[in-house]
Design a protein around this motif. Structure first.
Motif, mmCIF file in Angstrom:
data_model
loop_
_atom_site.group_PDB
_atom_site.id
_atom_site.type_symbol
_atom_site.label_atom_id
_atom_site.label_comp_id
_atom_site.label_asym_id
_atom_site.label_seq_id
_atom_site.Cartn_x
_atom_site.Cartn_y
_atom_site.Cartn_z
ATOM 1 N N PRO A 107 0.812 -1.220 0.000
ATOM 2 C CA PRO A 107 0.000 0.000 0.000
ATOM 3 C C PRO A 107 0.844 1.270 0.000
ATOM 4 O O PRO A 107 0.429 2.312 -0.510
ATOM 5 N N ALA A 108 2.024 1.207 0.554
ATOM 6 C CA ALA A 108 2.871 2.404 0.587
ATOM 7 C C ALA A 108 3.263 2.843 -0.823
ATOM 8 O O ALA A 108 3.279 4.030 -1.147
ATOM 9 N N LEU A 109 3.596 1.868 -1.689
ATOM 10 C CA LEU A 109 3.968 2.197 -3.064
ATOM 11 C C LEU A 109 2.779 2.776 -3.833
ATOM 12 O O LEU A 109 2.927 3.711 -4.629
ATOM 13 N N ALA A 110 1.581 2.240 -3.618
ATOM 14 C CA ALA A 110 0.390 2.757 -4.284
ATOM 15 C C ALA A 110 0.096 4.192 -3.866
ATOM 16 O O ALA A 110 -0.214 5.064 -4.687
ATOM 17 N N ALA A 111 0.229 4.468 -2.573
ATOM 18 C CA ALA A 111 -0.004 5.830 -2.080
ATOM 19 C C ALA A 111 1.030 6.791 -2.644
ATOM 20 O O ALA A 111 0.727 7.936 -2.994
ATOM 21 N N LEU A 112 2.281 6.322 -2.767
ATOM 22 C CA LEU A 112 3.335 7.171 -3.327
ATOM 23 C C LEU A 112 3.054 7.503 -4.786
ATOM 24 O O LEU A 112 3.258 8.643 -5.229
ATOM 25 N N ALA A 113 2.541 6.553 -5.526
ATOM 26 C CA ALA A 113 2.222 6.789 -6.937
ATOM 27 C C ALA A 113 1.112 7.832 -7.083
ATOM 28 O O ALA A 113 1.185 8.735 -7.916
ATOM 29 N N VAL A 114 0.077 7.710 -6.254
ATOM 30 C CA VAL A 114 -1.015 8.689 -6.287
ATOM 31 C C VAL A 114 -0.501 10.075 -5.911
ATOM 32 O O VAL A 114 -0.859 11.084 -6.525
ATOM 33 N N LEU A 115 0.367 10.130 -4.916
ATOM 34 C CA LEU A 115 0.920 11.412 -4.487
ATOM 35 C C LEU A 115 1.734 12.064 -5.591
ATOM 36 O O LEU A 115 1.647 13.278 -5.822
ATOM 37 N N LEU A 116 2.515 11.285 -6.312
ATOM 38 C CA LEU A 116 3.315 11.821 -7.418
ATOM 39 C C LEU A 116 2.417 12.374 -8.530
ATOM 40 O O LEU A 116 2.719 13.414 -9.136
ATOM 41 N N ILE A 117 1.306 11.705 -8.790
ATOM 42 C CA ILE A 117 0.370 12.186 -9.812
ATOM 43 C C ILE A 117 -0.226 13.526 -9.396
ATOM 44 O O ILE A 117 -0.311 14.467 -10.187
ATOM 45 N N LEU A 118 -0.635 13.609 -8.129
ATOM 46 C CA LEU A 118 -1.229 14.862 -7.643
ATOM 47 C C LEU A 118 -0.220 16.002 -7.663
ATOM 48 O O LEU A 118 -0.551 17.136 -8.034
ATOM 49 N N VAL A 119 1.000 15.723 -7.266
ATOM 50 C CA VAL A 119 2.035 16.768 -7.269
ATOM 51 C C VAL A 119 2.299 17.259 -8.687
ATOM 52 O O VAL A 119 2.452 18.454 -8.934
ATOM 53 N N GLY A 120 2.328 16.342 -9.631
ATOM 54 C CA GLY A 120 2.539 16.735 -11.023
ATOM 55 C C GLY A 120 1.413 17.607 -11.548
ATOM 56 O O GLY A 120 1.658 18.620 -12.225
ATOM 57 N N ALA A 121 0.164 17.230 -11.237
ATOM 58 C CA ALA A 121 -0.980 18.029 -11.691
ATOM 59 C C ALA A 121 -0.973 19.402 -11.048
ATOM 60 O O ALA A 121 -1.241 20.421 -11.703
ATOM 61 N N LEU A 122 -0.654 19.458 -9.747
ATOM 62 C CA LEU A 122 -0.607 20.743 -9.051
ATOM 63 C C LEU A 122 0.497 21.631 -9.602
ATOM 64 O O LEU A 122 0.320 22.842 -9.782
ATOM 65 N N GLY A 123 1.628 21.038 -9.900
ATOM 66 C CA GLY A 123 2.727 21.817 -10.465
ATOM 67 C C GLY A 123 2.377 22.412 -11.816
ATOM 68 O O GLY A 123 2.687 23.577 -12.096
ATOM 69 N N ALA A 124 1.700 21.624 -12.661
ATOM 70 C CA ALA A 124 1.286 22.140 -13.972
ATOM 71 C C ALA A 124 0.301 23.280 -13.829
ATOM 72 O O ALA A 124 0.364 24.284 -14.544
ATOM 73 N N THR A 125 -0.640 23.142 -12.879
ATOM 74 C CA THR A 125 -1.625 24.204 -12.646
ATOM 75 C C THR A 125 -0.952 25.487 -12.174
ATOM 76 O O THR A 125 -1.279 26.583 -12.621
ATOM 77 N N MET A 126 -0.013 25.366 -11.255
ATOM 78 C CA MET A 126 0.684 26.537 -10.739
ATOM 79 C C MET A 126 1.486 27.230 -11.833
ATOM 80 O O MET A 126 1.565 28.460 -11.878
ATOM 81 N N LEU A 127 2.060 26.456 -12.729
ATOM 82 C CA LEU A 127 2.811 27.063 -13.831
ATOM 83 C C LEU A 127 1.906 27.890 -14.725
ATOM 84 O O LEU A 127 2.267 28.971 -15.185
ATOM 85 N N VAL A 128 0.701 27.376 -14.966
ATOM 86 C CA VAL A 128 -0.244 28.112 -15.808
ATOM 87 C C VAL A 128 -0.704 29.383 -15.107
ATOM 88 O O VAL A 128 -0.766 30.467 -15.696
ATOM 89 N N LEU A 129 -1.042 29.246 -13.811
ATOM 90 C CA LEU A 129 -1.556 30.406 -13.086
ATOM 91 C C LEU A 129 -0.484 31.468 -12.859
ATOM 92 O O LEU A 129 -0.774 32.667 -12.854
#
Length: 242
Positions: free
Chosen positions: A35-57
């Motif tokens: 479960p730790a690896l699955a949670a890490l994968a989800v976290l990486l996806i969210l961080v990537g999406a947030l980073g892209a949004t911040m770059l646009v804004l």
């Protein structure tokens, strides 16, 4: 005899080892869940999406500023009805008025006419509208028939002295009549309307049927206009601004 029997008993056994039954499988070990690896994968996806949004804004560091939607005449003020908010790129060299400063902006007056579509900058407004040298403002209280429909702040008008003259040359009141006809004299050939009282809403109590209007005129015409206005003998006519 005993030796023979033992030998015979051993000789009857098969030398081939017994084979396991072909229909059976060995049990597989249970899969280990991580479960730790699955949670890490989800976290990486969210961080990537947030980073892209911040770059646009953050592209250009955009800010929310005030934009005019309806014409504001010189001396007029902003309201929520004649403004809206828009996003623009922040620029320290431009004195934008941010949307959060709208309430403060309402207390100021436009220095010149501000047209629809204009993004507001601080130098467009001041603490008072002021009167240019050689000009004066005159207040009028006009009845229906003394002003045209569509009169608004920013309009340009000509002001006439109107009245009926009797045979002796005097001017009759509004209730009087004369067989000598009407007398009309031009007072001001071009005056700017700087204020017109807004139309009353259905819930307001109407205390007067007169329309308060303020004109900015040449200072040499102010006395004649004020005198005619006091006598109720002023009529306004809309003229082109040019």
């Amino acid at each position: 005899m005993k030796i023979q029997e033992r030998t015979g008993a051993g000789g009857g056994r098969s030398s081939v080892p017994a084979q396991p039954m072909t229909g059976e499988r060995l049990p597989a070990p249970p899969r280990e869940r991580k479960p730790a690896l699955a949670a890490l994968a989800v976290l990486l996806i969210l961080v990537g999406a947030l980073g892209a949004t911040m770059l646009v804004l953050r592209a250009g560091d955009r800010i929310e500023v005030v934009k005019v939607t309806d014409e504001i005449p010189a001396g007029g003020s902003v309201t929520k009805a004649n403004t809206t908010s828009v996003m623009v790129a922040a620029d320290t060299g431009i004195n934008y008025v941010e949307w959060t400063q709208l309430d403060t902006l309402r207390t100021l007056k436009a220095r010149t006419t501000i047209y629809p579509g204009t993004v507001v900058m601080g130098q467009m407004f001041g603490s008072d509208e002021g009167v240019a040298a050689g000009q004066a403002t005159v207040g009028l209280s006009l009845k229906e028939g003394q002003y045209p429909n569509g009169l608004k702040a920013g309009s340009f008008v000509a002001a006439y002295r109107v009245g009926s003259t009797t045979g002796s040359g005097s001017t009759t009141g509004s209730s009087g009549s004369s067989s000598s006809g009407a007398s009309t004299t031009l007072i001001v050939d071009k005056a700017k309307v700087t204020y017109v009282k807004p139309a009353a809403s259905s819930g307001d109590v109407i205390s007067s049927t007169n329309l308060p209007v303020t004109l900015t005129v040449d200072s040499t015409k102010a006395a004649d206009l004020a005198q005619a206005a006091a006598a109720g003998q002023v009529a306004l006519v809309l003229i082109p601004s040019s």
